[in-house]
Design a protein around this motif. Structure first.
Motif, mmCIF file in Angstrom:
data_model
loop_
_atom_site.group_PDB
_atom_site.id
_atom_site.type_symbol
_atom_site.label_atom_id
_atom_site.label_comp_id
_atom_site.label_asym_id
_atom_site.label_seq_id
_atom_site.Cartn_x
_atom_site.Cartn_y
_atom_site.Cartn_z
ATOM 1 N N VAL A 260 36.215 32.465 -46.929
ATOM 2 C CA VAL A 260 36.302 33.901 -47.165
ATOM 3 C C VAL A 260 36.710 34.634 -45.887
ATOM 4 O O VAL A 260 37.623 35.476 -45.891
ATOM 5 C CB VAL A 260 34.965 34.438 -47.704
ATOM 6 N N VAL A 261 36.050 34.305 -44.773
ATOM 7 C CA VAL A 261 36.359 34.987 -43.516
ATOM 8 C C VAL A 261 37.738 34.599 -42.993
ATOM 9 O O VAL A 261 38.545 35.460 -42.619
ATOM 10 C CB VAL A 261 35.273 34.675 -42.458
ATOM 11 N N ALA A 262 38.015 33.296 -42.962
ATOM 12 C CA ALA A 262 39.306 32.846 -42.445
ATOM 13 C C ALA A 262 40.452 33.388 -43.288
ATOM 14 O O ALA A 262 41.471 33.839 -42.755
ATOM 15 C CB ALA A 262 39.349 31.321 -42.402
ATOM 16 N N ASN A 263 40.296 33.375 -44.613
ATOM 17 C CA ASN A 263 41.372 33.861 -45.470
ATOM 18 C C ASN A 263 41.557 35.367 -45.376
ATOM 19 O O ASN A 263 42.670 35.874 -45.574
ATOM 20 C CB ASN A 263 41.116 33.456 -46.922
ATOM 21 N N GLY A 264 40.488 36.097 -45.096
ATOM 22 C CA GLY A 264 40.624 37.533 -44.897
ATOM 23 C C GLY A 264 41.517 37.853 -43.709
ATOM 24 O O GLY A 264 42.408 38.713 -43.787
ATOM 25 N N THR A 265 41.292 37.141 -42.596
ATOM 26 C CA THR A 265 42.130 37.381 -41.413
ATOM 27 C C THR A 265 43.543 36.849 -41.621
ATOM 28 O O THR A 265 44.522 37.472 -41.189
ATOM 29 C CB THR A 265 41.501 36.721 -40.178
ATOM 30 N N LEU A 266 43.667 35.708 -42.302
ATOM 31 C CA LEU A 266 44.999 35.154 -42.543
ATOM 32 C C LEU A 266 45.788 35.994 -43.553
ATOM 33 O O LEU A 266 47.023 36.001 -43.534
ATOM 34 C CB LEU A 266 44.891 33.715 -43.024
ATOM 35 N N LEU A 410 41.362 34.234 -34.529
ATOM 36 C CA LEU A 410 39.926 34.510 -34.481
ATOM 37 C C LEU A 410 39.234 34.023 -35.759
ATOM 38 O O LEU A 410 38.104 33.531 -35.716
ATOM 39 C CB LEU A 410 39.694 36.006 -34.296
ATOM 40 N N GLY A 411 39.920 34.156 -36.894
ATOM 41 C CA GLY A 411 39.347 33.656 -38.141
ATOM 42 C C GLY A 411 39.155 32.153 -38.118
ATOM 43 O O GLY A 411 38.148 31.625 -38.596
ATOM 44 N N LEU A 412 40.116 31.424 -37.531
ATOM 45 C CA LEU A 412 39.993 29.973 -37.424
ATOM 46 C C LEU A 412 38.847 29.581 -36.491
ATOM 47 O O LEU A 412 38.103 28.629 -36.767
ATOM 48 C CB LEU A 412 41.314 29.373 -36.930
ATOM 49 N N LEU A 413 38.694 30.314 -35.402
ATOM 50 C CA LEU A 413 37.580 30.041 -34.489
ATOM 51 C C LEU A 413 36.235 30.317 -35.163
ATOM 52 O O LEU A 413 35.240 29.617 -34.900
ATOM 53 C CB LEU A 413 37.721 30.881 -33.220
ATOM 54 N N PHE A 414 36.197 31.327 -36.028
ATOM 55 C CA PHE A 414 34.952 31.609 -36.747
ATOM 56 C C PHE A 414 34.501 30.419 -37.566
ATOM 57 O O PHE A 414 33.306 30.119 -37.647
ATOM 58 C CB PHE A 414 35.133 32.825 -37.660
ATOM 59 N N VAL A 415 35.450 29.723 -38.212
ATOM 60 C CA VAL A 415 35.094 28.559 -39.015
ATOM 61 C C VAL A 415 34.353 27.538 -38.173
ATOM 62 O O VAL A 415 33.309 26.998 -38.577
ATOM 63 C CB VAL A 415 36.355 27.929 -39.641
ATOM 64 N N ALA A 416 34.880 27.257 -36.972
ATOM 65 C CA ALA A 416 34.242 26.276 -36.095
ATOM 66 C C ALA A 416 32.836 26.715 -35.704
ATOM 67 O O ALA A 416 31.883 25.916 -35.749
ATOM 68 C CB ALA A 416 35.092 26.066 -34.843
ATOM 69 N N VAL A 417 32.676 27.976 -35.339
ATOM 70 C CA VAL A 417 31.375 28.476 -34.893
ATOM 71 C C VAL A 417 30.367 28.473 -36.041
ATOM 72 O O VAL A 417 29.206 28.069 -35.882
ATOM 73 C CB VAL A 417 31.523 29.897 -34.307
ATOM 74 N N TYR A 418 30.795 28.898 -37.218
ATOM 75 C CA TYR A 418 29.898 28.992 -38.374
ATOM 76 C C TYR A 418 29.380 27.612 -38.777
ATOM 77 O O TYR A 418 28.180 27.422 -38.998
ATOM 78 C CB TYR A 418 30.638 29.647 -39.530
#
Length: 443
Positions: A260-266, A410-418
């Protein structure tokens, strides 16, 4: 572990060949169409806000996949694949017809785009539901890699070609090409033979090359819903609840937060890439950058089978941390060759992860629920993408397209952190151990 094209599964499975080549042909047209449509909107308006609106209208139907899922499980899969291709072949001809009649406007394009996209929401759940029925369990990773390869390989080639063709012959002409590819794909899907699901009774027949199955998909979906609902009537709503309930009851739901987060930024990236590319050259640059993205996904899909023995949690953290870092480096690079190269490298880890995660879904989900569950996953994971597209277009007009494209990294980095922060995701095991994970989820 061999790469997909060296694996014998494509050689020995004619149904998989039809599915792969059908996807290859229709995606060739879709790649050309996607570049032509977004550039046509930008060319007609000169505004990222309009391309953001185009993204909203195109990606919005993806959130409706959850409502399509029960129909995919009820209807013959071959009919879905053939019928959608035929209707789309007719729809895309509206654009060149409007051009010939001197009636083409941005609103005509924005009307056709979401209708074509809505029809596509039947295609991918149907393909994902068909795949486990036509290949053996041990071939799923290789088969998924082949489908991703068909998708991303065609994107890489035809995104670049479309950028050149837009500059040479114009975006409208490319809609004619897309119509032809839909017709060819429909012919390929006509020969597809999809066996009844493994959970179906032995009396059910298969979808043969010469005719439809006698109630296999419909009856299987109805019986599954009745079981899932403890004997309640097998209505459409019961089928819908069965798919959503399965997602809620497994590790799939927290995993979908990352999408959801990554696709929002993409989504914002997709809306603003025409303006980002225009500042660096024009439609040819747009095609090159989109080809680089697809090329990275292609390489990732090609080598994904080499990573199936790694624990999924730690692998995903590593892949997305690398991907996000490379993406940000690409955005701030000052030259087109380095930007394209870094974007391609950034998408290799994403291509690997996509294949492995789809295989995980197909391993966790029973065959006769797969259409519903994959559609639910598709809806949940993409719900933020159209909103991100609309917001990204507005932000790009107010500030800079570069900032919005950087948000994709930033969305891709969020995936790693989450995933690193959630123990149940960080500890996800290897694909071959997922059957144990399914039992643990049920308990």
């Amino acid at each position: 572990m061999q790469i997909p094209f060296r694996d014998s599964v494509l050689v020995r499975n004619p149904n998989l060949r039809r599915l792969v080549f059908g996807r290859l042909v229709t995606n060739a047209g879709d790649s050309v169409y996607a570049i032509a449509a977004m550039w046509l909107v930008y060319d007609l308006t000169g505004s990222s806000a309009y391309t953001g609106l185009a993204g909203l209208l195109t990606m919005g139907p993806q959130a409706l996949q959850v409502f399509v899922g029960p129909l995919v499980d009820r209807w013959p899969l071959r009919r879905i694949l053939v019928g959608t291709q035929v209707v789309q072949a007719v729809l895309v001809l509206v654009i060149p017809a409007a051009f010939l009649l001197d009636a083409l406007s941005v609103w005509v394009v924005l009307t056709v785009m979401p209708v074509v996209s809505l029809l596509n929401q039947f295609v991918y759940p149907a393909q994902n539901a068909a795949l486990p029925r036509i290949v053996e369990q041990e071939d799923l990773v290789s088969a998924n890699s082949l489908l991703s390869l068909a998708y991303q390989g065609v994107d890489m080639a035809f995104n670049a070609l479309a950028g050149v063709l837009v500059a040479v012959v114009g975006a409208v002409t490319l809609y004619l090409v897309d119509s032809v590819t839909f017709v060819v794909a429909a012919i390929l899907f006509l020969g597809l033979r999809v066996p009844a699901s493994r959970g179906a009774s032995s009396s059910e027949t298969e979808e043969s090359e010469g005719g439809d199955s006698v109630g296999s998909d419909s009856e299987t979906g109805e019986r599954t819903a009745a079981v899932a609902d403890g004997g309640a009537d097998s209505s459409y709503l019961a089928d819908l609840r069965a798919g959503l309930s399965f997602v809620r009851g497994t590790i799939l739901l927290p995993l979908l937060v990352t999408s959801v987060v990554a696709n929002g930024t993409l989504g914002g990236v997709w809306a603003t890439m025409p303006a980002f590319a225009d500042a660096r050259g024009g439609p040819e640059t747009y095609g090159v950058l989109m080809a680089a993205i697809a090329g990275g996904m292609l390489v990732g899909a090609l080598v994904a089978s080499r990573f199936e023995d790694y624990p999924l949690g730690r692998l995903t953290v590593t892949l997305y941390a690398l991907s996000g870092s490379l993406w940000l480096a690409a955005v701030w690079s000052s030259s087109l060759p380095s930007t394209a190269a870094l974007l391609a490298l950034a998408l290799v880890p994403v291509g690997i992860s996509n294949v492995i995660v789809v295989t995980m879904f197909q391993t966790l989900v029973p065959d006769d629920l797969l259409g519903r569950v994959m559609a639910a996953i598709g809806s949940i994971s993409t719900v933020a993408m159209p909103l991100g597209s609309a917001a990204g277009g507005v932000v790009a007009d107010a500030t800079s397209a570069t900032y919005v494209v950087a948000g994709g990294g930033l969305g891709l980095l969020f995936v790693a952190v989450y995933i690193a922060a959630i123990p149940s995701l960080r500890r996800l095991p290897r694909t071959e151990e997922l059957e144990t994970l399914q039992r643990a989820s049920a308990e």
